[in-house]
Design an enzyme around this catalytic site. Structure first.
Site, PDB file in Angstrom:
ATOM      1  N   ASP A  56      -0.137   5.050   0.994  1.00 62.96           N
ATOM      2  CA  ASP A  56      -0.396   6.018   2.072  1.00 62.96           C
ATOM      3  C   ASP A  56      -0.282   5.346   3.443  1.00 62.96           C
ATOM      4  O   ASP A  56      -1.001   4.387   3.717  1.00 62.96           O
ATOM      5  CB  ASP A  56      -1.808   6.611   1.920  1.00 62.96           C
ATOM      6  CG  ASP A  56      -1.979   7.388   0.610  1.00 62.96           C
ATOM      7  OD1 ASP A  56      -1.060   8.129   0.251  1.00 62.96           O
ATOM      8  OD2 ASP A  56      -3.027   7.239  -0.043  1.00 62.96           O
TER       9      ASP A  56
ATOM     10  N   ASP B  23       0.886  -1.163   0.000  1.00 66.34           N
ATOM     11  CA  ASP B  23       0.000   0.000   0.000  1.00 66.34           C
ATOM     12  C   ASP B  23       0.932   1.224   0.000  1.00 66.34           C
ATOM     13  O   ASP B  23       2.134   1.093   0.274  1.00 66.34           O
ATOM     14  CB  ASP B  23      -0.876  -0.050   1.261  1.00 66.34           C
ATOM     15  CG  ASP B  23      -1.674   1.217   1.463  1.00 66.34           C
ATOM     16  OD1 ASP B  23      -2.282   1.703   0.492  1.00 66.34           O
ATOM     17  OD2 ASP B  23      -1.690   1.736   2.602  1.00 66.34           O
TER      18      ASP B  23
HETATM   19  C1  G6P Z   1      -5.753   6.043   0.262  1.00 67.58           C
HETATM   20  C2  G6P Z   1      -5.879   6.847   1.539  1.00 67.58           C
HETATM   21  C3  G6P Z   1      -7.289   7.377   1.712  1.00 67.58           C
HETATM   22  C4  G6P Z   1      -7.733   8.101   0.447  1.00 67.58           C
HETATM   23  C5  G6P Z   1      -7.670   7.160  -0.747  1.00 67.58           C
HETATM   24  C6  G6P Z   1      -8.097   7.826  -2.054  1.00 67.58           C
HETATM   25  O1  G6P Z   1      -6.367   4.822   0.460  1.00 67.58           O
HETATM   26  O2  G6P Z   1      -5.538   6.046   2.663  1.00 67.58           O
HETATM   27  O3  G6P Z   1      -7.318   8.250   2.814  1.00 67.58           O
HETATM   28  O4  G6P Z   1      -9.065   8.580   0.586  1.00 67.58           O
HETATM   29  O5  G6P Z   1      -6.336   6.702  -0.867  1.00 67.58           O
HETATM   30  O6  G6P Z   1      -7.180   8.791  -2.418  1.00 67.58           O
HETATM   31  P1  G6P Z   1      -7.370   9.837  -3.607  1.00 67.58           P
HETATM   32  O7  G6P Z   1      -5.999  10.421  -3.772  1.00 67.58           O
HETATM   33  O8  G6P Z   1      -7.803   9.062  -4.816  1.00 67.58           O
HETATM   34  O9  G6P Z   1      -8.401  10.801  -3.182  1.00 67.58           O
HETATM   35 MG    MG Z   2      -2.704   3.094   3.726  1.00 69.40          MG
END
Ligand code: G6P
Ligand code: MG
EC number: 5.4.2.6
Length: 213
Positions: free
Chosen positions: A12, A10
């Site tokens: 983030d 993953d």
């Molecule tokens: C990751 C983060 C989320 C976020 C998602 C979508 O999973 O942990 O907090 O909402 O990505 O990200 P984006 O950049 O597409 O809005």
């Molecule tokens: Mg994450």
């Protein structure tokens, strides 16, 4: 020797801490709608895609939103977020991240990225690590976000590795659930009492030790 043939990360919260930037962007958006937003609530959004996160935030609003209004608000949040990540650099890599990627590469395993963020390619570019991955899932091609296994299964398929030969690495409860329902070994990054479904939990990639899983 590792018993795995691929490691799927993953982004983030595992490789870089963009959670804080998501927090700032969601807070600004939530408060523009009169909705209270704090760090505790932000925890629920880890690993959850953009529109899913917005639904959770707007659930505590007094008014109802049309699909068009929701899409516009999601775009607005994304603009805040893109402003924040525009200045990211290699300094935003979490401790141990590059060493972990390089260890996996040196052992001859395949490396994938399974992030539901549509900004993942931008973030990898800012961090300067795009070429460390054999395959990066394009979140725009994923129909069902985490905890559905779709994204991890797609990464495994594109890497040409069976799910049972993959190690998935995640910091979010929804992400660990996605790895487990894909039939993979789950390495959690965080706290064991939060990531209860993970096979092993470590505090950060600084403690990554491929041979011990
Ligand atoms: C990751 C983060 C989320 C976020 C998602 C979508 O999973 O942990 O907090 O909402 O990505 O990200 P984006 O950049 O597409 O809005
Ligand atoms: Mg994450």
């Amino acid at each position: 020797m590792s018993r795995f043939k691929a490691v799927i990360f993953d982004l983030d919260g595992v490789i870089t801490d963009t959670a804080h930037y998501h927090y700032l962007a969601w807070k600004r958006l939530a408060e523009s709608q009169g909705v209270h937003f704090d760090h505790a609530f932000n925890e629920n959004l880890k690993g959850i895609d953009r529109l899913g996160s917005l639904d959770l935030i707007l659930a505590s609003s007094k008014r109802a939103y049309t699909r068009e209004e929701k899409l516009a608000l999601a775009d607005e949040k994304n603009l805040h977020y893109q402003e924040l990540i525009a200045t990211m650099s290699a300094a935003d890599l979490l401790p141990g991240a590059v060493r972990a990627l390089d260890t996996v590469r040196a052992r001859g395993l395949r490396i994938g990225l399974a992030s539901v963020s549509k900004n993942a390619f931008t973030v990898l570019g800012r961090l300067g690590i795009t070429d460390k991955f054999d395959y990066v899932v394009d979140a725009a091609t994923i129909a069902r976000g985490k905890p559905d296994p779709e994204i991890f299964l797609k990464a495994a398929r594109e890497l040409g590795v069976a799910p049972e030969d993959c190690l998935g690495v995640e910091d979010a409860v929804a992400g660990v659930a996605s790895i487990k329902s894909a039939g993979m070994f789950a390495l959690g990054i965080g706290h064991p009492f939060v990531l209860t479904q993970a096979d092993v939990v470590i505090t950060s990639l600084s403690d990554f030790n491929l041979e011990s899983y």
